[in-house]
Design a protein around this motif. Sequence first.
Motif, PDB file in Angstrom:
ATOM      1  N   UNK A 133      -0.543  10.169   4.536  1.00 31.92           N
ATOM      2  CA  UNK A 133      -1.289   9.014   4.024  1.00 31.92           C
ATOM      3  C   UNK A 133      -0.603   7.739   4.521  1.00 31.92           C
ATOM      4  N   UNK A 134      -1.399   6.809   5.066  1.00 33.38           N
ATOM      5  CA  UNK A 134      -0.804   5.555   5.554  1.00 33.38           C
ATOM      6  C   UNK A 134      -0.216   4.764   4.394  1.00 33.38           C
ATOM      7  N   UNK A 135       0.946   4.155   4.626  1.00 31.13           N
ATOM      8  CA  UNK A 135       1.591   3.323   3.617  1.00 31.13           C
ATOM      9  C   UNK A 135       2.285   2.159   4.317  1.00 31.13           C
ATOM     10  N   UNK A 136       2.439   1.054   3.631  1.00 29.97           N
ATOM     11  CA  UNK A 136       3.101  -0.107   4.212  1.00 29.97           C
ATOM     12  C   UNK A 136       2.682  -1.386   3.519  1.00 29.97           C
ATOM     13  N   UNK A 196       9.484  -8.261  -2.597  1.00 32.85           N
ATOM     14  CA  UNK A 196       9.335  -8.177  -1.157  1.00 32.85           C
ATOM     15  C   UNK A 196       9.472  -6.713  -0.732  1.00 32.85           C
ATOM     16  N   UNK A 197       9.059  -6.430   0.500  1.00 33.12           N
ATOM     17  CA  UNK A 197       9.346  -5.125   1.072  1.00 33.12           C
ATOM     18  C   UNK A 197       8.253  -4.090   0.937  1.00 33.12           C
ATOM     19  N   UNK A 198       8.616  -2.868   1.345  1.00 34.23           N
ATOM     20  CA  UNK A 198       7.690  -1.736   1.403  1.00 34.23           C
ATOM     21  C   UNK A 198       7.485  -1.092   0.029  1.00 34.23           C
ATOM     22  N   UNK A 199       6.514  -0.178  -0.063  1.00 36.59           N
ATOM     23  CA  UNK A 199       6.312   0.538  -1.328  1.00 36.59           C
ATOM     24  C   UNK A 199       7.490   1.441  -1.655  1.00 36.59           C
ATOM     25  N   UNK A 200       7.634   1.707  -2.926  1.00 37.88           N
ATOM     26  CA  UNK A 200       8.691   2.624  -3.397  1.00 37.88           C
ATOM     27  C   UNK A 200       8.011   3.896  -3.907  1.00 37.88           C
ATOM     28  N   UNK A 253       2.069   3.645  -7.251  1.00 38.09           N
ATOM     29  CA  UNK A 253       3.065   2.742  -6.684  1.00 38.09           C
ATOM     30  C   UNK A 253       2.475   1.619  -5.833  1.00 38.09           C
ATOM     31  N   UNK A 254       1.150   1.468  -5.824  1.00 37.36           N
ATOM     32  CA  UNK A 254       0.568   0.301  -5.182  1.00 37.36           C
ATOM     33  C   UNK A 254       1.046  -0.968  -5.904  1.00 37.36           C
ATOM     34  N   UNK A 276       0.850  -1.190   0.000  1.00 41.43           N
ATOM     35  CA  UNK A 276       0.000   0.000   0.000  1.00 41.43           C
ATOM     36  C   UNK A 276       0.885   1.240   0.000  1.00 41.43           C
ATOM     37  N   UNK A 277       0.863   1.957  -1.094  1.00 42.49           N
ATOM     38  CA  UNK A 277       1.729   3.133  -1.254  1.00 42.49           C
ATOM     39  C   UNK A 277       0.953   4.419  -0.965  1.00 42.49           C
ATOM     40  N   UNK A 278       1.688   5.510  -0.913  1.00 40.83           N
ATOM     41  CA  UNK A 278       1.066   6.824  -0.722  1.00 40.83           C
ATOM     42  C   UNK A 278       0.400   7.291  -2.007  1.00 40.83           C
ATOM     43  N   UNK A 279       0.952   6.893  -3.131  1.00 41.36           N
ATOM     44  CA  UNK A 279       0.362   7.231  -4.432  1.00 41.36           C
ATOM     45  C   UNK A 279      -0.259   5.981  -5.029  1.00 41.36           C
ATOM     46  N   UNK A 280      -1.330   6.137  -5.769  1.00 39.49           N
ATOM     47  CA  UNK A 280      -1.968   4.994  -6.411  1.00 39.49           C
ATOM     48  C   UNK A 280      -1.033   4.329  -7.415  1.00 39.49           C
TER      49      UNK A 280
END
Length: 221
Positions: A184-187, A170-174, A101-102, A95-99
């Motif tokens: 905005x929640x991201x993770x 793997x890992x967090x959004x870029x 990068x989801x 889940x990214x801050x921008x659509x």
Amino acid sequence: MSDPQELQVTKRSKLRRLPKRGSQERELIYSILDEALVAHVGFITDNQPFVIPMAYGRTGDRLYLHGSSVSRLLKTLEQGVDVCFTVTLLDGLVIARSLFHHSMNYRSVVLFGKAKLVVSETDKMAALRAFTEQMLPGRWEDARLPNSQELKATNVLSFSIEEGSAKVRTGHPSDDAKDYALPIWAGQLPLNLTAGTPIPDSQLSPDIILPENLTHYGRGR
């Protein structure tokens, strides 16, 4: 000379999109194949593409598919048509801050080759054992084995694991650098396949104990 620990790569199997996520390492590829339950088998017949979900099993560097001896699908594959064999394990939503990068975290395998009919009854039984153990380890020893009539009604195909690759995210959004300051929640939202409580057959004798391989069933890493 090719590395025996890696699959071969040709023009059709070369990773072009985000190749840094790709790998030809057999150890990784086998681990993904062994955890998954369903493969999507793609092929073309009569100028029409098909992608069919199928259960499978693995022994060493071979995958096995099975089905009815009158199955049009298996009869097509055993003719030596080109096959694309894929599996995917979904590990989470990114889940990214921008659509833009989801994304998703995943482990996938794409293989190329041709399938061959397994003729020997001994090899056929070994392949069916691999198929059974893929679904539920230990079940081959617990249940009634196929009889001669059932073997005759079943065709088994062998698919050699020679060409293809794994791909893993793997890992967090870029996110873009300027977006990290957005409120905005991201993770990540992890996802995994979990087993529910086994439901006994309505005709099961009450004195039959639930097998341990069902009590502790799981397909995690």
